[in-house]
Design a protein around this motif. Structure first.
Motif, PDB file in Angstrom:
ATOM      1  N   LYS A   1      -3.533   2.609 -12.810  1.00  0.00           N
ATOM      2  CA  LYS A   1      -4.939   1.622 -12.470  1.00  0.00           C
ATOM      3  C   LYS A   1      -4.763   0.544 -10.898  1.00  0.00           C
ATOM      4  CE  LYS A   1      -8.211  -1.835 -13.693  1.00  0.00           C
ATOM      5  NZ  LYS A   1      -8.829  -2.287 -15.136  1.00  0.00           N
ATOM      6  N   TYR A   2      -3.051   0.358 -10.961  1.00  0.00           N
ATOM      7  CA  TYR A   2      -3.262  -0.382 -10.291  1.00  0.00           C
ATOM      8  C   TYR A   2      -1.874  -0.230  -9.272  1.00  0.00           C
ATOM      9  CZ  TYR A   2      -5.727  -3.843 -12.669  1.00  0.00           C
ATOM     10  OH  TYR A   2      -6.710  -4.638 -13.504  1.00  0.00           O
ATOM     11  N   ARG A   3      -1.941   1.118  -9.152  1.00  0.00           N
ATOM     12  CA  ARG A   3      -0.650   1.786  -8.680  1.00  0.00           C
ATOM     13  C   ARG A   3      -0.675   1.839  -7.207  1.00  0.00           C
ATOM     14  NH1 ARG A   3      -4.934   5.234  -9.491  1.00  0.00           N
ATOM     15  NH2 ARG A   3      -5.922   6.490  -7.044  1.00  0.00           N
ATOM     16  N   TRP A   4      -1.564   0.963  -6.531  1.00  0.00           N
ATOM     17  CA  TRP A   4      -1.588   1.319  -4.605  1.00  0.00           C
ATOM     18  C   TRP A   4      -1.380  -0.444  -4.442  1.00  0.00           C
ATOM     19  CZ3 TRP A   4      -0.889   4.441  -2.525  1.00  0.00           C
ATOM     20  CH2 TRP A   4      -1.903   6.095  -2.491  1.00  0.00           C
ATOM     21  N   PRO A   5      -1.486  -1.586  -5.991  1.00  0.00           N
ATOM     22  CA  PRO A   5      -1.242  -2.990  -4.939  1.00  0.00           C
ATOM     23  C   PRO A   5       0.418  -2.903  -5.432  1.00  0.00           C
ATOM     24  CG  PRO A   5      -3.252  -2.608  -6.271  1.00  0.00           C
ATOM     25  CD  PRO A   5      -2.909  -1.321  -6.404  1.00  0.00           C
ATOM     26  N   ILE A   6       0.722  -2.607  -6.437  1.00  0.00           N
ATOM     27  CA  ILE A   6       1.983  -2.551  -6.909  1.00  0.00           C
ATOM     28  C   ILE A   6       3.284  -1.562  -5.769  1.00  0.00           C
ATOM     29  CG2 ILE A   6       3.531  -0.554  -8.401  1.00  0.00           C
ATOM     30  CD1 ILE A   6       1.530  -1.540 -10.960  1.00  0.00           C
ATOM     31  N   ILE A   7       1.952  -0.819  -5.057  1.00  0.00           N
ATOM     32  CA  ILE A   7       2.904   0.533  -4.151  1.00  0.00           C
ATOM     33  C   ILE A   7       2.914  -0.597  -2.918  1.00  0.00           C
ATOM     34  CG2 ILE A   7       2.742   1.973  -2.761  1.00  0.00           C
ATOM     35  CD1 ILE A   7       1.917   3.865  -5.194  1.00  0.00           C
ATOM     36  N   MET A   8       2.173  -1.359  -2.560  1.00  0.00           N
ATOM     37  CA  MET A   8       1.852  -1.760  -1.541  1.00  0.00           C
ATOM     38  C   MET A   8       3.204  -3.531  -1.845  1.00  0.00           C
ATOM     39  SD  MET A   8      -1.874  -2.865  -0.453  1.00  0.00           S
ATOM     40  CE  MET A   8      -1.346  -3.251   0.901  1.00  0.00           C
ATOM     41  N   LEU A   9       3.203  -3.950  -2.675  1.00  0.00           N
ATOM     42  CA  LEU A   9       4.104  -4.546  -3.165  1.00  0.00           C
ATOM     43  C   LEU A   9       5.550  -4.202  -2.853  1.00  0.00           C
ATOM     44  CD1 LEU A   9       4.058  -7.570  -4.081  1.00  0.00           C
ATOM     45  CD2 LEU A   9       4.334  -6.627  -6.315  1.00  0.00           C
TER      46      LEU A   9
ATOM     47  N   LEU B   1       3.264  -9.309   7.230  1.00  0.00           N
ATOM     48  CA  LEU B   1       2.117  -9.428   7.629  1.00  0.00           C
ATOM     49  C   LEU B   1       1.146  -8.832   7.906  1.00  0.00           C
ATOM     50  CD1 LEU B   1       3.099 -13.348   9.908  1.00  0.00           C
ATOM     51  CD2 LEU B   1       3.172 -13.235   7.921  1.00  0.00           C
ATOM     52  N   LEU B   2       0.866  -7.675   8.260  1.00  0.00           N
ATOM     53  CA  LEU B   2       0.073  -7.035   7.878  1.00  0.00           C
ATOM     54  C   LEU B   2      -0.756  -6.680   7.118  1.00  0.00           C
ATOM     55  CD1 LEU B   2      -1.857  -5.418   9.728  1.00  0.00           C
ATOM     56  CD2 LEU B   2      -0.250  -3.033   9.634  1.00  0.00           C
ATOM     57  N   PHE B   3       1.123  -6.442   5.722  1.00  0.00           N
ATOM     58  CA  PHE B   3      -0.023  -5.949   4.983  1.00  0.00           C
ATOM     59  C   PHE B   3      -0.303  -6.915   4.081  1.00  0.00           C
ATOM     60  CE2 PHE B   3       3.232  -1.922   5.113  1.00  0.00           C
ATOM     61  CZ  PHE B   3       2.470  -1.276   4.595  1.00  0.00           C
ATOM     62  N   ILE B   4       0.505  -7.791   3.893  1.00  0.00           N
ATOM     63  CA  ILE B   4      -0.476  -8.897   3.163  1.00  0.00           C
ATOM     64  C   ILE B   4      -1.718  -9.200   3.512  1.00  0.00           C
ATOM     65  CG2 ILE B   4      -0.212 -11.896   3.052  1.00  0.00           C
ATOM     66  CD1 ILE B   4       2.540 -11.720   3.839  1.00  0.00           C
TER      67      ILE B   4
ATOM     68  N   LEU C   1      -5.215  -9.101   0.812  1.00  0.00           N
ATOM     69  CA  LEU C   1      -6.076  -9.755   1.063  1.00  0.00           C
ATOM     70  C   LEU C   1      -6.816  -9.477   1.103  1.00  0.00           C
ATOM     71  CD1 LEU C   1      -3.833 -13.267   2.223  1.00  0.00           C
ATOM     72  CD2 LEU C   1      -4.794 -13.050  -0.170  1.00  0.00           C
ATOM     73  N   LEU C   2      -7.060  -8.116   2.496  1.00  0.00           N
ATOM     74  CA  LEU C   2      -8.418  -7.751   1.853  1.00  0.00           C
ATOM     75  C   LEU C   2      -9.101  -6.795   1.248  1.00  0.00           C
ATOM     76  CD1 LEU C   2      -8.795  -7.059   5.879  1.00  0.00           C
ATOM     77  CD2 LEU C   2     -10.112  -8.411   4.923  1.00  0.00           C
ATOM     78  N   LEU C   3      -7.836  -6.418   0.885  1.00  0.00           N
ATOM     79  CA  LEU C   3      -8.367  -5.128  -0.759  1.00  0.00           C
ATOM     80  C   LEU C   3      -8.887  -6.139  -1.654  1.00  0.00           C
ATOM     81  CD1 LEU C   3      -5.841  -2.260  -0.244  1.00  0.00           C
ATOM     82  CD2 LEU C   3      -8.116  -2.377   0.245  1.00  0.00           C
ATOM     83  N   TRP C   4      -7.696  -6.866  -1.882  1.00  0.00           N
ATOM     84  CA  TRP C   4      -8.441  -7.792  -2.951  1.00  0.00           C
ATOM     85  C   TRP C   4      -9.793  -8.526  -2.836  1.00  0.00           C
ATOM     86  CZ3 TRP C   4      -5.002 -13.243  -4.693  1.00  0.00           C
ATOM     87  CH2 TRP C   4      -5.285 -13.904  -5.556  1.00  0.00           C
ATOM     88  N   SER C   5     -10.111  -9.029  -1.740  1.00  0.00           N
ATOM     89  CA  SER C   5     -11.781  -9.464  -1.740  1.00  0.00           C
ATOM     90  C   SER C   5     -12.872  -8.506  -1.927  1.00  0.00           C
ATOM     91  CB  SER C   5     -11.757 -10.452  -0.404  1.00  0.00           C
ATOM     92  OG  SER C   5     -11.305  -9.093   0.506  1.00  0.00           O
ATOM     93  N   ARG C   6     -12.180  -7.217  -1.400  1.00  0.00           N
ATOM     94  CA  ARG C   6     -13.214  -6.330  -1.492  1.00  0.00           C
ATOM     95  C   ARG C   6     -13.814  -5.473  -2.596  1.00  0.00           C
ATOM     96  NH1 ARG C   6     -12.393  -0.012   0.486  1.00  0.00           N
ATOM     97  NH2 ARG C   6     -14.665   1.162  -0.087  1.00  0.00           N
ATOM     98  N   ALA C   7     -12.512  -6.117  -4.249  1.00  0.00           N
ATOM     99  CA  ALA C   7     -12.658  -5.528  -5.588  1.00  0.00           C
ATOM    100  C   ALA C   7     -13.300  -6.853  -5.611  1.00  0.00           C
ATOM    101  CB  ALA C   7     -11.219  -5.802  -5.841  1.00  0.00           C
TER     102      ALA C   7
END
Length: 131
Positions: free
Chosen positions: A13-21, A51-54, A58-64
């Motif tokens: 479920k959280y694969r993309w945030p984990i990969i980005m982390l 910084l771009l990844f951060i 954050l944009l993905l988090w706010s979108r969710a």
């Protein structure tokens, strides 16, 4: 086994945030290593990528969060629609009750008028007999 399946579902479920982390950690480590080696050009490039990844994270988090709010608003609108429909039904039922009550009142007044007229007609002959 069951806990392992739950863990796998959560990870999936959280694969993309984990990969980005992991990518961010890798670039942070690379940035630190570049600054230690005094390779400032590569260090600043890696820092900009981090910084771009951060920012993307954050944009993905706010979108969710925005999607959750939209879903919540949709649920509220649906519940308000059902309340409105129930209120319309209750108004219709109240109108029916009012119609039945007005018919009943008309019948009662009609019966009361008829009984008072009968009383008046029955009293007149009785009054004549008394005279």
């Amino acid at each position: 086994m069951n806990k392992l399946k739950k863990l796998a579902k959560i990870i999936w479920k959280y694969r993309w945030p984990i990969i980005m982390l992991f990518i961010m950690i890798s670039f942070i480590a690379s940035t630190i290593q570049d600054f230690i080696n005094k390779d400032y050009d590569s260090g600043f490039n890696n820092l900009m990528i981090v910084l771009l990844f951060i920012e993307v994270f954050l944009l993905l988090w706010s979108r969710a969060d925005a999607e959750k709010l939209i879903d919540l608003q949709d649920e509220i609108i649906d519940s308000q629609d059902t309340v409105i429909k129930q209120n319309e039904k209750s108004i219709e039922l109240q109108d029916e009750i009012i119609d039945k009550q007005s018919k009943w009142i008309n019948q009662v007044t009609k019966i009361a008028k008829e009984s008072t007229q009968e009383d008046k007609t029955s009293r007149k002959p009785a009054e004549k007999l008394e005279d």
